[in-house]
Design a protein around this motif. Structure first.
Motif: not given
Lengths: 391, 130
Positions: A20, A32, A34, A38-39, B1, B35-36, B38-39
């Motif tokens: 991304r 990061q 897909e 990150a984790l 996607m 999804h946008e 992230g974690d």
């Protein structure tokens, strides 16, 4: 992505890997990937290995008969003390003791390499040239021609070893050597920005794609993951490493930032010498501290810090630390209040949340841990064997 | 996607979903939203008893690199918040429509649900974003 963003030679590789892309210091880089995020990328570096495209950073080369004397006139360290084939962290100060940049210095036989932050590359080059004066030095910017990757983690060494005949046991922490990796001439530095052992690799930009692919391929069985900017930030944050623009800047002196160990005064007058001496003797007005939230909240850069309800500083970096699983941050507070255990508050979206000052680094870097005591088994004595046989 | 949607619920343009459950409405964020983001590392949720108007910010969802406001799709009183998200915020990523639910609301005006998008309309909406 707009066309204004620079693209490294690995741009398409990152896209193909599900990167991304985000703008960073004028470059489009993956924050990061897909499939991982990150984790997981952060964890890979702590447990196995990660590969980072850090080509955005700059490589400035200083050579000539007066190179050492010149560098001693602009840096806070005494470069005469840096052995050949070694790296040294150093600071490039302004006259008033604030910082132009923080850099890594490599002493090579024919020249000094200075690795600089991407955002500061043009500024650093101009600064060095402006201070070259009568020194017989040549200052070159090799960044365009040189590709830079970081391979970091406990498995970095065995992974790299599969691609080179150079015995990496002979490259201890902070050593630098020229060799060949994946058939490509390379400068290999046992340095990094993650708190793990690992390497930073420099080679001809033409070879970026084949080298990147060779490393990913070689590391795949060992769990190597390509890692983005988010993981790079969370790794260095846990290890207590400063980031220019956050913990360091033109209005931050090394003593405030806890980097007094990298300022030497003894022998010569460098830019900022007198201002820094004064700060050292009087003590900096504010100090960088680590803190932990005692009420859950994510403390982010820029959030205000309150002490006894009064504004006392700003968060420089903060996050939920992935390895430690705690809400942690760093901030500058008045020096006399920079005491571990002191209670502070962080203003998170208009609400004051409680925190406490803790010691840094949050995560002890691999190279700062005491070597494990290895208790070698004693060779068996015949008398022991006979004794056990009887039983 | 493409992102998954559930037919049984309604959607707000700010990517929250609203699922009627008896006299209550369950609220969470969509697959697109997780999804946008992230974690997800922390979800800041209100206590039971707090009241919000439709569209009002009732909390925040924090990820590694971003903070997203959570907007309540219908006016009402918070009856329950998902305490499991305190120890496992990543559930928002792994199961946004199920275990990743965030609050249960007693709606002031159940007709407000009709003002929200159905699954197909939301699907269309997200495909036009970016």
């Amino acid at each position: 992505m707009t066309d204004e963003m620079g693209r490294t030679r690995l741009y398409d590789e990152h896209l193909a890997l599900g990167g991304r892309m985000v703008p960073f210091a004028g470059w489009a880089l993956p924050v990061q990937y897909e499939a991982t995020g990150a984790l997981r990328e952060h964890r890979a570096v702590r447990e196995a290995a990660g590969l980072f495209d850090i080509d955005h950073m700059g490589q400035l080369i200083v050579s000539g008969p007066d190179a050492g004397a010149f560098l001693n006139a602009v840096l806070t360290v005494d470069v005469r003390a840096v052995p050949r084939g070694k790296a040294q962290y150093a600071l490039l100060p302004y006259d008033d003791g604030g910082l132009v940049d923080d850099v890594m210095l490599y002493r090579l036989p024919e020249a000094w390499w200075i690795i600089v932050n991407a955002a500061n590359r043009a500024k650093d080059l101009r600064w060095l040239i402006a201070h070259a004066g009568a020194f017989r030095v040549t200052i070159e910017d090799l960044s365009e021609r040189t590709y830079m990757l970081a391979l970091q983690g406990p498995r970095a060494q065995p992974i790299l070893q599969t691609l080179t005949a150079f015995n990496l046991d002979r490259l201890p922490y902070h050593a630098v050597a020229r060799t060949e990796v994946a058939g490509v001439p390379m400068l290999v530095a046992a340095t990094g920005y993650t708190g793990e052992y690992g390497y930073e690799l420099y080679f001809s930009a033409e070879e970026a794609v084949p080298v990147w692919r060779a490393l990913l391929e070689a590391g795949r069985p060992a769990g190597l993951l390509p890692c983005g900017l988010a993981a790079r930030d969370s790794l260095r944050f846990e290890a207590g490493l400063p980031l220019y623009g956050h913990e360091l800047g033109p209005d931050i002196d090394p003593f405030a930032a806890g980097l007094g160990a990298f300022v030497r005064f003894d022998h010569r007058n460098f830019v900022g010498h007198d201002a820094l001496l004064k700060i050292m003797l009087e003590g900096p007005a504010r100090k960088l501290v680590g803190f932990e939230m005692t009420e859950p909240a994510v403390p982010r850069a820029g959030y205000p810090v309150l002490i006894d309800g009064q504004p006392a500083g700003t968060v420089t970096s903060g996050m939920k630390a992935p390895t430690l699983d705690r809400f942690l941050g760093m901030a500058f507070v008045p020096a006399q209040q920079a005491v571990p255990g002191a209670e502070i508050e962080i203003v998170v979206r208009e609400k004051a949340k409680k925190a406490v000052i803790v010691k840094r680094p949050f995560y002890t870097p691999a190279y700062r841990r005491a070597p494990e005591r290895v208790i070698l088994p004693q060779p068996a004595r015949m008398s022991d064997l006979r004794a056990t046989a009887v039983r | 996607m493409s992102f998954s949607v559930q037919q049984d619920r309604k959607y707000a343009p700010s990517h929250e979903w609203a699922l009627p459950q008896g006299e209550l409405v369950v609220v969470g964020v969509t697959d697109y939203a997780q999804h946008e983001l992230g974690d997800v590392v922390y979800v800041d949720l209100p206590d039971p008893g707090e009241r919000f108007a439709k569209g009002e910010v009732f909390g925040a969802c924090e990820s590694v690199k971003a903070v997203a406001d959570l907007n309540l799709p219908v006016s009402g009183e918070i009856v329950e918040m998902n305490a499991a998200l305190v120890d496992a915020p990543e559930t928002v990523n792994t199961d946004p429509f199920g275990e990743g639910w965030m609050v249960k609301v007693r709606p002031d005006n159940p007709a407000e649900l009709d003002e929200l998008m159905d699954a197909d309309a939301y699907q269309q909406f997200t495909s036009e974003l970016k």
